[in-house]
Design a protein around this motif. Structure first.
Motif, short mmCIF file in Angstrom:
data_model
loop_
_atom_site.label_atom_id
_atom_site.label_comp_id
_atom_site.label_asym_id
_atom_site.label_seq_id
_atom_site.Cartn_x
_atom_site.Cartn_y
_atom_site.Cartn_z
N SER A 108 0.83 -1.21 0.00
CA SER A 108 0.00 0.00 0.00
C SER A 108 0.86 1.26 0.00
O SER A 108 0.53 2.25 -0.67
N TRP A 109 1.95 1.25 0.75
CA TRP A 109 2.87 2.39 0.76
C TRP A 109 3.41 2.66 -0.64
O TRP A 109 3.40 3.80 -1.11
N SER A 110 3.88 1.61 -1.30
CA SER A 110 4.48 1.78 -2.63
C SER A 110 3.47 2.30 -3.64
O SER A 110 3.75 3.25 -4.39
N ILE A 111 2.28 1.71 -3.67
CA ILE A 111 1.26 2.13 -4.63
C ILE A 111 0.81 3.56 -4.37
O ILE A 111 0.65 4.37 -5.30
N SER A 112 0.63 3.91 -3.10
CA SER A 112 0.15 5.25 -2.75
C SER A 112 1.16 6.33 -3.16
O SER A 112 0.78 7.35 -3.76
N PHE A 113 2.43 6.10 -2.86
CA PHE A 113 3.44 7.10 -3.21
C PHE A 113 3.63 7.20 -4.72
O PHE A 113 3.84 8.30 -5.26
N PHE A 114 3.55 6.07 -5.41
CA PHE A 114 3.67 6.11 -6.87
C PHE A 114 2.50 6.88 -7.48
O PHE A 114 2.68 7.68 -8.42
N SER A 115 1.29 6.68 -6.96
CA SER A 115 0.12 7.37 -7.47
C SER A 115 0.25 8.89 -7.30
O SER A 115 -0.04 9.66 -8.23
N LEU A 116 0.69 9.31 -6.12
CA LEU A 116 0.86 10.75 -5.90
C LEU A 116 1.97 11.31 -6.79
O LEU A 116 1.87 12.44 -7.27
N VAL A 118 2.80 10.37 -9.78
CA VAL A 118 2.25 10.56 -11.12
C VAL A 118 1.38 11.81 -11.18
O VAL A 118 1.46 12.63 -12.11
N LEU A 119 0.54 11.98 -10.15
CA LEU A 119 -0.35 13.15 -10.11
C LEU A 119 0.45 14.45 -10.02
O LEU A 119 0.22 15.39 -10.80
N PHE A 120 1.39 14.51 -9.08
CA PHE A 120 2.17 15.74 -8.90
C PHE A 120 3.03 16.03 -10.12
O PHE A 120 3.27 17.20 -10.47
N GLY A 121 3.53 14.98 -10.76
CA GLY A 121 4.33 15.18 -11.95
C GLY A 121 3.54 15.83 -13.07
O GLY A 121 4.10 16.55 -13.91
N ARG A 122 2.24 15.60 -13.08
CA ARG A 122 1.38 16.17 -14.12
C ARG A 122 1.10 17.66 -13.89
O ARG A 122 0.95 18.42 -14.84
N ILE A 123 1.01 18.08 -12.63
CA ILE A 123 0.55 19.45 -12.37
C ILE A 123 1.66 20.36 -11.84
O ILE A 123 1.48 21.58 -11.80
N ALA A 130 8.86 27.22 -6.10
CA ALA A 130 8.64 27.14 -4.66
C ALA A 130 7.33 26.42 -4.35
O ALA A 130 7.26 25.57 -3.45
N GLN A 131 6.27 26.76 -5.09
CA GLN A 131 4.97 26.13 -4.84
C GLN A 131 4.98 24.66 -5.25
O GLN A 131 4.34 23.82 -4.60
N ALA A 132 5.69 24.33 -6.31
CA ALA A 132 5.81 22.93 -6.72
C ALA A 132 6.53 22.11 -5.65
O ALA A 132 6.14 20.98 -5.34
N GLY A 133 7.58 22.70 -5.09
CA GLY A 133 8.30 22.01 -4.02
C GLY A 133 7.41 21.78 -2.80
O GLY A 133 7.46 20.72 -2.18
N LEU A 134 6.59 22.79 -2.48
CA LEU A 134 5.68 22.65 -1.35
C LEU A 134 4.63 21.58 -1.63
O LEU A 134 4.24 20.82 -0.73
N LEU A 135 4.16 21.51 -2.88
CA LEU A 135 3.18 20.49 -3.26
C LEU A 135 3.76 19.09 -3.07
O LEU A 135 3.11 18.23 -2.46
N TRP A 136 4.96 18.87 -3.57
CA TRP A 136 5.58 17.54 -3.44
C TRP A 136 5.82 17.18 -1.99
O TRP A 136 5.43 16.10 -1.53
#
Length: 206
Positions: A108-116, A118-123, A130-136
């Motif tokens: 569950s840890w691996s899948i959850s972090f991979f999912s986020l 992918v999402l953060f990489g898109r936006i 600075a805001q991108a770093g805070l998002l990640w």
């Protein structure tokens, strides 16, 4: 009535409880190996981010741009290997629902972090650096706190819930404070929190 008659029934119960505690100590992973690698990774890695990318773009230490991220990733990899090894040894000593729950929780840890990721990489490209770093950072720390609290429900571990709640709280405070400050708050509060959790868990096992 002989007072010793009242004590006799308690002896088998005490023996059972003592043997149960001994069994837990034998099969449970060392909490220091589970928490300290991540605690020091957060403490060192996010401190480097704060020193290089401080509040309002301030640079406290003129480090190479790539250094904080590379160091943080290397520390995370080392922490993952250490905790994975310690956790796998514990799983091998158990079987049935407990062993299966441990494997599923780890997946569950691996899948959850991979999912986020992918999402953060898109936006993230649509945001400032600075805001991108805070998002990640904020998103990953939020997920960590949530999974800790979920794990407490699986393992019936109150200390793990406290750690997850604490991690979530400092993450909220860091996000509210903004880029730069978030790194410092997570480094000190999150890293130290995991180190303390490892020490308290080790004392409890003893």
């Amino acid at each position: 009535m002989d007072p010793e008659d009242d004590q006799a029934p308690a002896d088998p119960l005490a023996l059972i409880e003592r043997e149960r505690a001994n069994l837990v100590r034998q099969i449970a992973p060392d909490p220091r190996l589970m928490y300290w690698p991540w605690g020091f990774a957060w403490l060192i890695g996010f401190t480097l981010f704060f020193l290089r990318y401080g509040p309002d773009g301030r640079v406290y230490v003129d480090l190479p741009d790539w250094l904080p991220l590379v160091v943080l990733m290397l520390l995370f990899i080392a922490a993952g290997i250490t905790t994975g090894f310690a956790g796998s040894r514990s799983v091998r000593r158990t079987s049935g629902p407990t062993s299966r729950a441990g494997r599923l929780y780890g997946i569950s840890w691996s899948i959850s972090f991979f999912s986020l990721s992918v999402l953060f990489g898109r936006i993230a490209n649509d945001l400032s650096e600075a805001q991108a770093g805070l998002l990640w950072a904020g998103g990953m720390v939020a997920l960590t706190g949530t999974l800790h609290m979920a794990g407490s429900a699986i393992w019936q571990d109150r200390q793990l819930f406290v750690l997850g709640a604490w991690t979530s709280l400092i993450n909220i405070l860091g996000i509210a404070a903004g880029p730069g400050w978030h790194s410092l708050i997570v480094a000190v509060g999150g890293g130290a929190g995991m180190i303390v959790a490892g020490f308290l868990g080790w004392r409890r096992l003893r």
